[in-house]
Every structure is written in C-alpha cells, then in structure tokens.
Motif scaffolding. Structure first.
Motif, PDB file in Angstrom:
ATOM      1  N   PRO A 354      -6.058  -0.095   5.090  1.00  0.00           N
ATOM      2  CA  PRO A 354      -7.562   0.257   5.698  1.00  0.00           C
ATOM      3  C   PRO A 354      -8.248   1.697   5.112  1.00  0.00           C
ATOM      4  N   ASN A 355      -9.529   1.482   5.189  1.00  0.00           N
ATOM      5  CA  ASN A 355     -10.228   2.766   4.844  1.00  0.00           C
ATOM      6  C   ASN A 355     -10.854   3.304   5.885  1.00  0.00           C
ATOM      7  N   ARG A 356     -10.779   2.662   7.190  1.00  0.00           N
ATOM      8  CA  ARG A 356     -11.328   3.183   8.374  1.00  0.00           C
ATOM      9  C   ARG A 356     -10.305   2.599   9.390  1.00  0.00           C
ATOM     10  N   VAL A 357      -9.897   3.391  10.247  1.00  0.00           N
ATOM     11  CA  VAL A 357      -8.774   2.986  11.249  1.00  0.00           C
ATOM     12  C   VAL A 357      -9.736   3.630  12.705  1.00  0.00           C
ATOM     13  N   ILE A 358     -10.050   2.789  13.589  1.00  0.00           N
ATOM     14  CA  ILE A 358     -10.638   3.173  14.515  1.00  0.00           C
ATOM     15  C   ILE A 358     -10.135   2.847  15.959  1.00  0.00           C
ATOM     16  N   VAL A 359      -9.760   3.835  16.797  1.00  0.00           N
ATOM     17  CA  VAL A 359      -8.976   3.640  18.089  1.00  0.00           C
ATOM     18  C   VAL A 359     -10.098   3.529  19.214  1.00  0.00           C
ATOM     19  N   LEU A 360     -10.242   2.264  19.934  1.00  0.00           N
ATOM     20  CA  LEU A 360     -10.923   2.406  21.145  1.00  0.00           C
ATOM     21  C   LEU A 360     -10.210   2.502  22.370  1.00  0.00           C
ATOM     22  N   ASP A 361     -10.360   3.904  22.884  1.00  0.00           N
ATOM     23  CA  ASP A 361      -9.747   4.187  23.924  1.00  0.00           C
ATOM     24  C   ASP A 361     -10.476   3.814  25.328  1.00  0.00           C
ATOM     25  N   VAL A 362      -9.596   3.290  26.124  1.00  0.00           N
ATOM     26  CA  VAL A 362     -10.168   2.603  27.557  1.00  0.00           C
ATOM     27  C   VAL A 362      -8.812   3.185  28.525  1.00  0.00           C
ATOM     28  N   ALA A 432      -6.974   8.394  11.463  1.00  0.00           N
ATOM     29  CA  ALA A 432      -7.742   7.353  12.640  1.00  0.00           C
ATOM     30  C   ALA A 432      -8.807   8.120  13.499  1.00  0.00           C
ATOM     31  N   GLN A 433      -9.795   7.489  13.561  1.00  0.00           N
ATOM     32  CA  GLN A 433     -10.719   8.297  14.775  1.00  0.00           C
ATOM     33  C   GLN A 433     -10.947   7.491  15.727  1.00  0.00           C
ATOM     34  N   HIS A 434     -11.026   8.122  16.981  1.00  0.00           N
ATOM     35  CA  HIS A 434     -11.114   7.609  18.383  1.00  0.00           C
ATOM     36  C   HIS A 434     -12.639   7.457  18.852  1.00  0.00           C
ATOM     37  N   VAL A 435     -12.698   6.550  19.714  1.00  0.00           N
ATOM     38  CA  VAL A 435     -14.088   6.188  20.084  1.00  0.00           C
ATOM     39  C   VAL A 435     -13.784   5.833  21.648  1.00  0.00           C
ATOM     40  N   ASN A 436     -14.573   6.701  22.336  1.00  0.00           N
ATOM     41  CA  ASN A 436     -14.506   6.404  23.949  1.00  0.00           C
ATOM     42  C   ASN A 436     -14.938   5.060  24.071  1.00  0.00           C
ATOM     43  N   ALA A 437     -14.355   3.925  24.574  1.00  0.00           N
ATOM     44  CA  ALA A 437     -14.788   2.643  24.804  1.00  0.00           C
ATOM     45  C   ALA A 437     -15.041   2.334  26.063  1.00  0.00           C
ATOM     46  N   ASP A 438     -14.752   3.318  26.945  1.00  0.00           N
ATOM     47  CA  ASP A 438     -15.053   3.172  28.511  1.00  0.00           C
ATOM     48  C   ASP A 438     -16.887   3.318  28.590  1.00  0.00           C
ATOM     49  N   GLN A 439     -17.449   2.523  28.138  1.00  0.00           N
ATOM     50  CA  GLN A 439     -18.989   2.768  28.258  1.00  0.00           C
ATOM     51  C   GLN A 439     -19.730   1.769  27.704  1.00  0.00           C
ATOM     52  N   ASP A 440     -20.888   1.658  27.927  1.00  0.00           N
ATOM     53  CA  ASP A 440     -21.676   0.077  27.310  1.00  0.00           C
ATOM     54  C   ASP A 440     -21.243  -0.311  26.090  1.00  0.00           C
ATOM     55  N   ILE A 441     -21.501  -1.551  25.625  1.00  0.00           N
ATOM     56  CA  ILE A 441     -21.170  -2.077  24.416  1.00  0.00           C
ATOM     57  C   ILE A 441     -21.923  -1.455  23.205  1.00  0.00           C
ATOM     58  N   GLN A 442     -23.445  -1.203  23.516  1.00  0.00           N
ATOM     59  CA  GLN A 442     -24.073  -0.802  22.471  1.00  0.00           C
ATOM     60  C   GLN A 442     -23.714   0.733  22.069  1.00  0.00           C
TER      61      GLN A 442
END
Length: 461
Positions: A354-362, A432-442
């Motif tokens: 994969p050329n983008r690995v995204i980790v959704l953290d909750v 891999a890049q992390h995203v704070n998924a503990d917020q609204d979907i948008q």
C-alpha cells in the motif's frame, strides 16, 4: 500476464516498482533538463544528471527586511546540512539582475550545492530575477516567505546589531549578545534607521507579488511575528513536505484500527468519492462462500468449524480481488486485513505494498460506546444506535436486538487483540500516519483525505 484468461489479473509488482523507484519522475526530470538547457550532447547530460544525488533540498527564503531571514536561514541550513547562499557571498558591485542570476547560478552549480543541496536567502528580489532563475533552470522545491507587519519590522530593526566578525545578527532588546567579545564587536546596522527602513519596505512590497506569481504553487507563508523557535519549527515542517509531481497516482490504501474505529465507514466514503475498490476482507470471504467458487469451497470447512482461514487462502482471495483491472486502474482501499505481522509479511511477499497506511485511533471506551449501543430491528432490518440514531417509537425500541459480537466483553476482547498485534504491524509499515478517530465522521474523513491526496512528508531528523 495472459490476456486470454478471464478475469485478467495484473501483477502488483508493475505499479509498485514504478512508484517505489520514481520511474515517471525520472522521465519528467530528464525531459525538463534537456528542454531547458538543450545541450549538444543530450546523452552525456542525461548520464551526468542521473549520477547527481536525488532529493537534496533546494530552497528560497524570502521576506521583508528585518523579518529574520538570516537567522532562520542559517539555522535551517545547519539543521538539514545544505549549502547556505546569501548576498554576502557575491561582489557588492553586482548591479544588474542578469549578473546576479549568473553569479547565483555558478554557485548553485558548484559540487557542494549539487551534493548537499542549497538554501538561497533573500533572492529573487524582483520578478525579473525570478524569471531569470527559471530561464537558467533554477527551480526551488520549496519557497519560504517569512512575513510580519511593517510596524513590527520597524521596531525590530531599530535595535538590530551585527557582529562585524561573523555577520551574526543580534537585537538590543529581544536577542542581545551575551559574550563580552561579541558585545565589543557588534555595531548598529546602517540600513536600519527608520527612514531607510521605510524605503526598503516600500521597495519590497512593490516587488514581492510579482515574485510570488512565479512560485504560487510551492510557496508557504510563515508568520514571523512569533517566537523564533516557533518560526523555525514551522519552517522545518513545511520543508518536510514534498512537491506535487505529474506522476499518475493510484491510491492503494490500507486502513488499520481497532474494532469500532470506523474503518468500514471511511472505506465506503473513500470508495464513493474517489471510485476506489472497497475491499472488506470478511465480506469478500462471505461472497466467495456464497458464490460457491473453488476457493470458497476450500474455505468453507474452516468457516463452518469457526477456525481461522489459513493465510495462504486469504492471500489468494485478495490477489484475485486486487489484481483485477478495475482495482489496478482505480486503486483500492483495504480494511480488515492484515491483523498480524505474519499476514503483513505474506501480503508483501505476494507483491502488494500500500502507498498509504492510515491508522484510525480510538479509545476502548469509545469503541464500546459505538458498538455496544448499536442495534437492529429484526422486523424491518433497520439499524439504530441508542445514542446517535435512537428509534423513533417505543415499539421499535422494544424489539431491537444487539448482535452477540457487539456485547461489551466481545468488543474489549477484539480491542485487546488489536493492541497486541498493531506494534509489530507498524514496525513494517513505518510510514503509517495516525488519525484521531475519536471525533465526528466528517473531521476524521477530512484528515484521511489529506493523507491520501498529498505526497507523504520527508523525515527531517
């Protein structure tokens, strides 16, 4: 690759190799070099160009007088270990824009600048110089524009002091010299009186818009009216970004995250907006079972006994899906796999990177809240969430059912299993890049989009 077989499966190594080694960028760079310089011996120029170090910094630092270009430029060049070029390197008698461009071109073509890269402070000063740089084949990768209000700049320069030996800049109030030897050497800057400063600022404002039009897609304005450490940090952050290029970009997205992090939701959003092929491994396996394919029949005994399907079969199933023409042309987003380092290694050995690995953290609390409170109406099949999408009537609420997998104990068990394996997985997917998924979907989706559409940043140690 046999075009007579259906479906046509395209080996993943083709696109992975081209992207990994920047094949398209190499072609683009060669064409740019030849068309700009039009050498008599193009083959030798290509050979020499290919021998030059790749990905070295090429930076312009611009800004009005008194904004701190020199101190930020010196610290930056020291940090990234590139050649530092400023007006002090050239003969003070250089008057014409053509002479200035020629002298800077000679400096940039030196072996030091070719090997280490360069940072040019204070140039171009006007649009004519900017166009001269372009005609000479000098194209910066980053342009940093330091900016501050004129009132702040005038206040700064009134107290400006210069070390006559080293050229270092100090300020009587904000950044005074501390060494006794330096204190003896510092002198007021003759160009820093208020009338002269107003004249210099007027000249700068008259020219800067024309300069920036030449670099409108690559310049970044940094607010210099803040502590120097913050200006330096923001400058380095911008320099870590990569320039957009014209290479075709086919997203190959891997979404990782614990149960309840929203992987399925964001995969569906990406697939809808960017026409990616949405590959949910559990759903794909169920589809193979229902289609009664040979691979599905081989998997069925494992599924019926509740035993994990062997990785070899999973990789084969994914290869059939990801190797199809639509996935190769449009790109794909994969979630639900891999769940262990063994699966990562098997996926890589099959040629998929994969050329983008995204980790959704909750947090575990959020995961439980999202899953434990979701229900289904067995009569209509409608889905509800007791907190975010509650049923409209008490009758509907009374017949709602929760899936056994959404019970709190099961959610926490899956969350713990993820935490055990994710560190080993990310050891392989180090970018891999992390995203704070503990917020609204948008908000989460906007962060995911930014990672996918922008080039990955460089790492500056």
């Amino acid at each position: 690759m046999d075009a007579t077989k259906k479906p046509l499966l395209i080996p993943p190594e083709f696109s992975t190799y081209a992207e990994k080694h920047g094949i398209f960028q190499i072609y683009e760079g060669i064409l740019k070099k030849l068309l700009i310089h039009q050498p008599d011996d193009p083959l030798q120029v290509i050979i020499d160009w290919l021998k030059e170090p790749d990905n070295v910094p090429q930076i312009f630092v611009l800004g009005p007088p008194g904004v701190g270009k020199r101190s930020i430029s010196r610290e930056t060049s020291d940090k990234i270990n590139c050649a530092y070029i400023c007006k002090d390197d050239f003969d003070a008698d250089l008057k014409s824009d053509e002479d200035i461009v020629d002298e800077i071109k000679k400096r940039i073509e030196s072996s030091e600048c070719i090997e280490k890269g360069w940072l040019l402070e204070g140039f171009p000063q006007n649009r004519k110089q900017a166009l001269g740089f372009q005609a000479a084949g000098i194209f910066p990768k980053h342009v940093v524009l330091l900016d501050a209000p004129d009132t702040v700049l005038i206040e700064r320069v009134i107290g400006k002091r210069i070390d006559t030996l080293t050229g270092d800049v100090y300020h009587a109030t904000f950044h005074p010299a501390t060494s006794p030897d330096v204190i003896k050497r510092v002198k007021s800057d003759p160009n820093s009186s208020e009338p002269i400063m107003l004249k210099r600022l007027l000249e700068y404002h008259r020219n800067i818009s024309g300069v920036l039009r030449c670099y409108e897609n690559i310049y970044k304005t940094v607010n210099a009216d803040q502590p120097k450490e913050d200006v330096f940090t923001q400058t380095l952050s911008y320099l870590s970004t990569k320039q957009r290029n014209h290479a075709p970009h086919t997203p190959r997205v891997l979404l990782l995250g614990p149960t309840g992090s929203g992987k399925s939701v964001h995969a569906a959003l990406l697939a809808s907006k960017y026409k990616l092929i949405n590959v949910n491994l559990p759903e794909h396996i169920n589809q193979l079972l229902s289609n009664e394919s040979k691979l599905g029949e081989a998997m069925k005994p494992y599924v019926e006994r509740g035993v994990r399907v062997p990785d070899e079969m999973i990789i084969k199933a994914l290869s059939e899906k990801l190797g199809q023409l639509d996935a190769v042309k449009q790109g794909w987003v994969l979630h639900g796999f891999p769940t262990s380092r063994t699966q990562v290694d098997a996926f890589s050995c099959a040629g998929y990177e994969p050329n983008r690995v995204i980790v959704l953290d909750v947090s575990s609390e959020t995961a439980v809240e999202r899953l434990n409170l979701r229900c289904i109406d067995p009569k209509t099949g409608d889905r509800y969430h007791l907190l975010y999408n509650p049923p409209r009537t008490s009758d509907i609420k009374s017949r709602l059912q929760t899936h056994p997998d959404d019970e709190e104990g099961e959610v926490l068990k899956r969350y713990a299993d993820y935490q055990v394996n994710i560190e080993d997985i990310l050891e392989y997917y180090s970018e891999a890049q992390h995203v704070n998924a503990d917020q609204d979907i948008q908000s989460v989706f906007e962060s995911v989009e930014t990672i996918i559409v922008n080039p990955l940043p460089d790492k500056i140690d």
